[in-house]
Design a protein around this motif. Structure first.
Motif, mmCIF file in Angstrom:
data_model
loop_
_atom_site.group_PDB
_atom_site.id
_atom_site.type_symbol
_atom_site.label_atom_id
_atom_site.label_comp_id
_atom_site.label_asym_id
_atom_site.label_seq_id
_atom_site.Cartn_x
_atom_site.Cartn_y
_atom_site.Cartn_z
ATOM 1 N N VAL A 51 0.922 -1.101 0.007
ATOM 2 C CA VAL A 51 0.012 0.019 0.040
ATOM 3 C C VAL A 51 0.794 1.292 0.074
ATOM 4 N N SER A 52 0.570 2.223 -0.695
ATOM 5 C CA SER A 52 1.345 3.633 -0.892
ATOM 6 C C SER A 52 0.436 4.668 -1.212
ATOM 7 N N GLY A 53 0.768 5.736 -0.758
ATOM 8 C CA GLY A 53 -0.233 6.973 -1.179
ATOM 9 C C GLY A 53 -1.486 6.865 -0.392
ATOM 10 N N THR A 54 -1.942 5.987 0.234
ATOM 11 C CA THR A 54 -3.023 6.092 1.460
ATOM 12 C C THR A 54 -2.535 6.619 2.574
ATOM 13 N N ASP A 55 -3.149 7.878 2.849
ATOM 14 C CA ASP A 55 -2.589 8.519 4.078
ATOM 15 C C ASP A 55 -3.352 7.885 5.444
ATOM 16 N N LEU A 56 -4.590 7.381 5.246
ATOM 17 C CA LEU A 56 -5.231 6.954 6.579
ATOM 18 C C LEU A 56 -6.190 5.603 6.007
ATOM 19 N N ALA A 119 -13.465 4.578 -7.575
ATOM 20 C CA ALA A 119 -12.370 5.471 -7.029
ATOM 21 C C ALA A 119 -11.068 4.380 -6.550
ATOM 22 N N TYR A 120 -11.550 3.047 -6.378
ATOM 23 C CA TYR A 120 -10.419 2.193 -6.150
ATOM 24 C C TYR A 120 -9.291 2.241 -7.336
ATOM 25 N N PHE A 121 -10.001 2.043 -8.512
ATOM 26 C CA PHE A 121 -9.165 1.983 -9.824
ATOM 27 C C PHE A 121 -8.271 3.371 -10.033
ATOM 28 N N GLU A 122 -8.967 4.302 -9.664
ATOM 29 C CA GLU A 122 -8.540 5.653 -9.709
ATOM 30 C C GLU A 122 -7.328 6.233 -8.771
ATOM 31 N N HIS A 123 -7.648 5.618 -7.458
ATOM 32 C CA HIS A 123 -6.664 6.351 -6.374
ATOM 33 C C HIS A 123 -5.708 5.339 -5.695
ATOM 34 N N PHE A 124 -6.033 4.119 -5.617
ATOM 35 C CA PHE A 124 -5.267 3.186 -5.102
ATOM 36 C C PHE A 124 -3.947 3.052 -5.685
ATOM 37 N N GLN A 125 -2.971 2.952 -4.793
ATOM 38 C CA GLN A 125 -1.439 3.219 -5.092
ATOM 39 C C GLN A 125 -0.610 1.897 -4.455
ATOM 40 N N TYR A 126 0.167 1.116 -5.154
ATOM 41 C CA TYR A 126 1.151 0.239 -4.319
ATOM 42 C C TYR A 126 2.574 0.681 -4.763
ATOM 43 N N ALA A 242 -14.016 -0.684 5.602
ATOM 44 C CA ALA A 242 -13.167 0.142 5.890
ATOM 45 C C ALA A 242 -13.092 1.217 4.759
ATOM 46 N N ILE A 243 -12.455 2.186 4.906
ATOM 47 C CA ILE A 243 -12.262 3.217 3.942
ATOM 48 C C ILE A 243 -10.635 3.544 3.559
ATOM 49 N N LEU A 244 -10.197 3.822 2.721
ATOM 50 C CA LEU A 244 -8.813 4.144 2.414
ATOM 51 C C LEU A 244 -9.019 5.550 2.089
ATOM 52 N N VAL A 245 -8.259 6.571 2.676
ATOM 53 C CA VAL A 245 -8.414 7.922 2.641
ATOM 54 C C VAL A 245 -7.034 8.572 2.051
ATOM 55 N N GLY A 246 -7.208 9.389 0.883
ATOM 56 C CA GLY A 246 -6.118 10.305 0.755
ATOM 57 C C GLY A 246 -6.352 11.683 1.016
ATOM 58 N N LEU A 247 -5.399 12.493 1.429
ATOM 59 C CA LEU A 247 -5.574 13.714 2.011
ATOM 60 C C LEU A 247 -5.047 14.769 0.997
ATOM 61 N N LYS A 248 -5.325 16.076 1.029
ATOM 62 C CA LYS A 248 -4.935 17.032 0.371
ATOM 63 C C LYS A 248 -3.506 17.518 0.369
ATOM 64 N N PRO A 273 -0.916 3.581 7.563
ATOM 65 C CA PRO A 273 -0.433 2.142 7.152
ATOM 66 C C PRO A 273 0.976 1.923 7.647
ATOM 67 N N ALA A 274 2.214 2.948 7.579
ATOM 68 C CA ALA A 274 3.209 2.658 7.895
ATOM 69 C C ALA A 274 3.544 2.324 9.231
ATOM 70 N N LEU A 275 2.734 3.030 10.193
ATOM 71 C CA LEU A 275 3.049 2.959 11.362
ATOM 72 C C LEU A 275 2.230 1.564 11.998
ATOM 73 N N ALA A 276 1.025 1.331 11.412
ATOM 74 C CA ALA A 276 0.543 0.136 11.680
ATOM 75 C C ALA A 276 1.553 -0.992 11.387
ATOM 76 N N LEU A 277 2.170 -0.873 10.156
ATOM 77 C CA LEU A 277 3.427 -2.037 9.882
ATOM 78 C C LEU A 277 4.462 -2.212 10.815
ATOM 79 N N ASP A 278 4.719 -1.013 11.084
ATOM 80 C CA ASP A 278 5.779 -0.838 12.248
ATOM 81 C C ASP A 278 5.138 -1.741 13.640
ATOM 82 N N GLU A 279 4.091 -1.475 13.805
ATOM 83 C CA GLU A 279 3.534 -1.986 15.041
ATOM 84 C C GLU A 279 3.287 -3.804 14.799
#
Lengths: 420, 240
Positions: A51-56, A119-126, A242-248, A273-279
């Motif tokens: 996962v990449s580009g997803t802020d929350l 929106a998934y195909f538009e915004h999801f990034q990896y 759940a919702i994947l959220v990108g912020l401005k 995501p990054a913090l949760a992965l660390d956890e």
């Protein structure tokens, strides 16, 4: 020195059975150690690139690791869902650039079914901020249409235009089929090396649609709503996973997280995501370290075996060593001879371990990818792994000095007439 | 043999094994001349192996003088003593002379790996050490079909002749044979000694042969009784 290497190798060849077994033990222990290390690194890298580009990631209140595993890796489950109304309010929040709602729960031949929107195909990034690409076809537009991950399509041998029926529930518990409402494949995604490859994507309304005539996990007897009639119902979901959220602006992530965590109308949690992965890694690292410790022990056991075999052979070789001394070998030569034997076997054993690792990577990586979604790539040893191999060889050298020293002492004491 | 030079000279030699109180070898004087064929005999325990180890620069006497080829061995550092042995002395033992994992030829050329001197002497005019090994093997009646065989397939008599070829390669000045014939049949013993002496004479090597078998003494220039030479042994046997 050259003739000592020659002598050592011919002497070793003469005892190839016992030494060969010892070599195999060292090769396999090296394979184990390197394998554990490589799996660890590759699993981390895989997860980090998923996962990449997803802020929350926002979901009903649960642990952050659980939400991450469920929403991104489709592992485990969450006990409660969040409300659709919460999603709607979040989407219009001024800090939010985009949202992807997702709902999980069904499966198709063991592949997780994910309900979402375009929106998934538009915004999801990896990976490194890579967007999803279509190999063939396009995103779903109609209710009963489906987009397949690359691997799911390949394994199930489905092409654009094929029809499938989904199963209720997931994994081995999947039982009843939504047989009356078949889906048409409209697109197949390009491979990503992430869980997306194993995912079946359908419109989030379709999740509602196939469950209209269901209740409590089973079809309602006597009630059957045909696909044509389904469209007349309100298919807006009441809850989602759940919702994947990108912020401005990324800098606003903590403000947004606080807003989510204190949202009054629904018990929500927002995770980075990054913090949760660390956890997650903190939890896993205990097991990792244990595995590394165990495989290190196995290597040491292998080297002790080597030491035992060489020391045991030393007594039988007393006369051989006396002969070598009589033709001019110095005690130092005999020290080198015996040390070379142990070192040589350790080096060949460790390198065989690397070769085995390569073979296993080649032969097992398709299986690992199809069963666990874990992408193990064939590559050179990295610095970490080279350090491990050098470590094994160094310990092997230290162990080999022991028989070398004993041969040295022995030849000094025996002279030309070994006392047998 | 009046003109002959002394190749080995011993004077007031004392040797005690590590960890023992009394010396096992005490020799007042012994001189061996270049080209001599010496028969050294004595019962077991008379210090034969110890003396050979000393002449072979493996053991160092605690006291006394030991000169071989004019070199005072006890004063040489350990590495130089190993070099000295490799360069100047060939050994034949009673049994199991050969390295089991090497072929016949490779056993014969073994000393040339440890001694530059013997490699040079074994390879005149850019010949190979293998050529010299085959020459010696032929002279010692080892058939060509045996040359590449593992030594473990050879008879004891053949093994001893291969060991002789190894001791002779590179023309060491001194050849020490420790009970070389005791594992052979009586008929073979004579043949082996004749061959060995002939080759020593050709190479100009001094031969020191140790045996408890007095019957062989007649073949040699001089016979030395170690039991009388070694004062430690006489003392020990008197005290019993």
């Amino acid at each position: 020195m050259k003739h000592l290497i020659q002598l050592a190798s011919r002497s070793a060849w003469n005892r190839r059975l016992t030494l060969g077994l010892t070599l195999a033990a060292i090769a396999f222990s090296t394979l184990l150690l390197l394998g554990v290390e490589r799996l660890r690194q590759d699993a981390r890298e895989n997860f980090a690139l998923s996962v990449s580009g997803t802020d929350l990631i926002i979901g009903a209140r649960t642990s952050s690791v659980q939400l991450l595993l469920h929403a991104i890796f489709h592992i485990g489950a969450t006990t409660t869902n969040m409300r659709w109304s919460s999603y709607q309010e979040l989407s219009t929040h001024p800090l939010v650039a985009w949202t992807i709602p997702i709902t999980l729960g069904d499966s198709f031949h063991g592949y997780p079914v994910l309900g979402t929107t375009s929106a998934y195909f538009e915004h999801f990034q990896y990976g490194h901020k890579q967007a999803l690409q279509f190999n063939t076809g396009a995103p779903f537009k109609q209710l009963f249409e489906v987009v397949l991950g690359a691997q799911a399509a390949a394994q199930l041998q489905l092409r654009v235009g094929a029809q499938i029926t989904l199963q209720h529930g997931s994994g081995d518990l999947a039982h009843a089929e939504h047989a009356d409402k078949p889906f048409t494949v409209t697109g197949i995604l390009a491979p990503t090396g992430t869980p997306v490859d194993r995912t079946i994507h359908i419109p989030i309304e379709a999740i509602e649609a196939i469950h209209l005539d269901w209740q409590g996990g089973a079809p309602i007897p006597g009630v059957s709503i045909s696909p044509e009639h389904v469209r007349k119902f309100d298919l807006t979901p009441k809850t989602i996973t759940a919702i994947l959220v990108g912020l401005k602006q990324r800098a606003a992530v903590f403000r947004m997280q606080r807003w989510v965590n204190t949202y009054p109308a629904d018990a929500l949690i927002g995770i980075m995501p990054a913090l949760a992965l660390d956890e997650l890694w903190q939890v896993v690292s205990v097991v990792e370290r244990l595995l590394l410790a165990v495989s290190t022990m196995v290597v040491i056991v292998g080297l002790i075996g080597l030491l035992a075999v060489i020391l045991a052979s030393l007594n039988e070789r007393r006369r051989e060593l006396a002969i070598l001394r009589s033709v001019g070998a110095s005690p130092r030569d005999l020290f080198i001879l015996l040390t070379l034997e142990g070192l040589g076997i350790t080096v060949v054993g460790a390198l065989s371990g690397v070769a085995l690792l390569t073979l296993l990577t080649i032969s097992l990586s398709p299986w690992l990818q199809s069963h666990y979604g874990l992408v193990i790539t064939l590559r050179w040893l990295n610095m970490n792994e080279i350090a491990l191999v050098i470590g094994i060889i160094s310990i092997g050298l230290l162990a080999s000095i022991i028989p070398g020293y004993r041969a040295y002492r022995m030849s000094l004491a025996d002279g030309l007439t070994p006392r047998l | 043999m009046i003109s002959a030079q002394a190749i080995i000279e011993l004077r007031n030699l004392h040797y005690t094994w590590p960890g023992q109180n009394s010396p096992c070898l005490v020799i007042e004087t012994l001189t061996i001349h270049t080209g001599e064929r010496i028969f050294l005999h004595g019962p077991s325990g008379s210090g034969k192996s110890t003396l050979l180890g000393m002449l072979g620069a493996v053991h160092t006497p605690q006291a006394g003088e030991l000169r071989v080829l004019g070199e005072s061995l006890p004063t040489l550092p350990a590495t130089q003593r190993d070099r000295f042995r490799a360069d100047h002395i060939g050994f034949i033992f009673q049994l199991f002379n050969l390295v089991p994992y090497l072929s016949v030829i490779d056993n014969v050329i073994l000393p040339t790996h440890f001694s530059d001197r013997r490699r040079k002497l074994a390879t005149p005019e850019r010949a190979t050490v293998e050529a010299e090994a085959t020459r010696l093997l032929t002279r010692l009646h080892i058939d060509q079909h045996l040359w590449q065989r593992p030594v473990t397939t050879l008879s004891v008599g053949q093994q001893q002749r291969v060991a002789a070829a190894r001791a002779l390669i590179g023309q060491p000045e001194i050849l020490i044979a420790d009970e070389p014939t005791s594992a052979l049949d009586a008929a073979l013993q004579e043949d082996f000694l004749t061959l060995l002496m002939h080759e020593c004479a050709t190479a100009g090597s001094t031969l020191i042969c140790v045996s408890h078998d007095q019957r062989l003494a007649a073949n040699f220039d001089r016979s030395i009784d170690l039991a009388t030479l070694n004062h430690a042994a006489t003392r020990a046997s008197h005290s019993v």
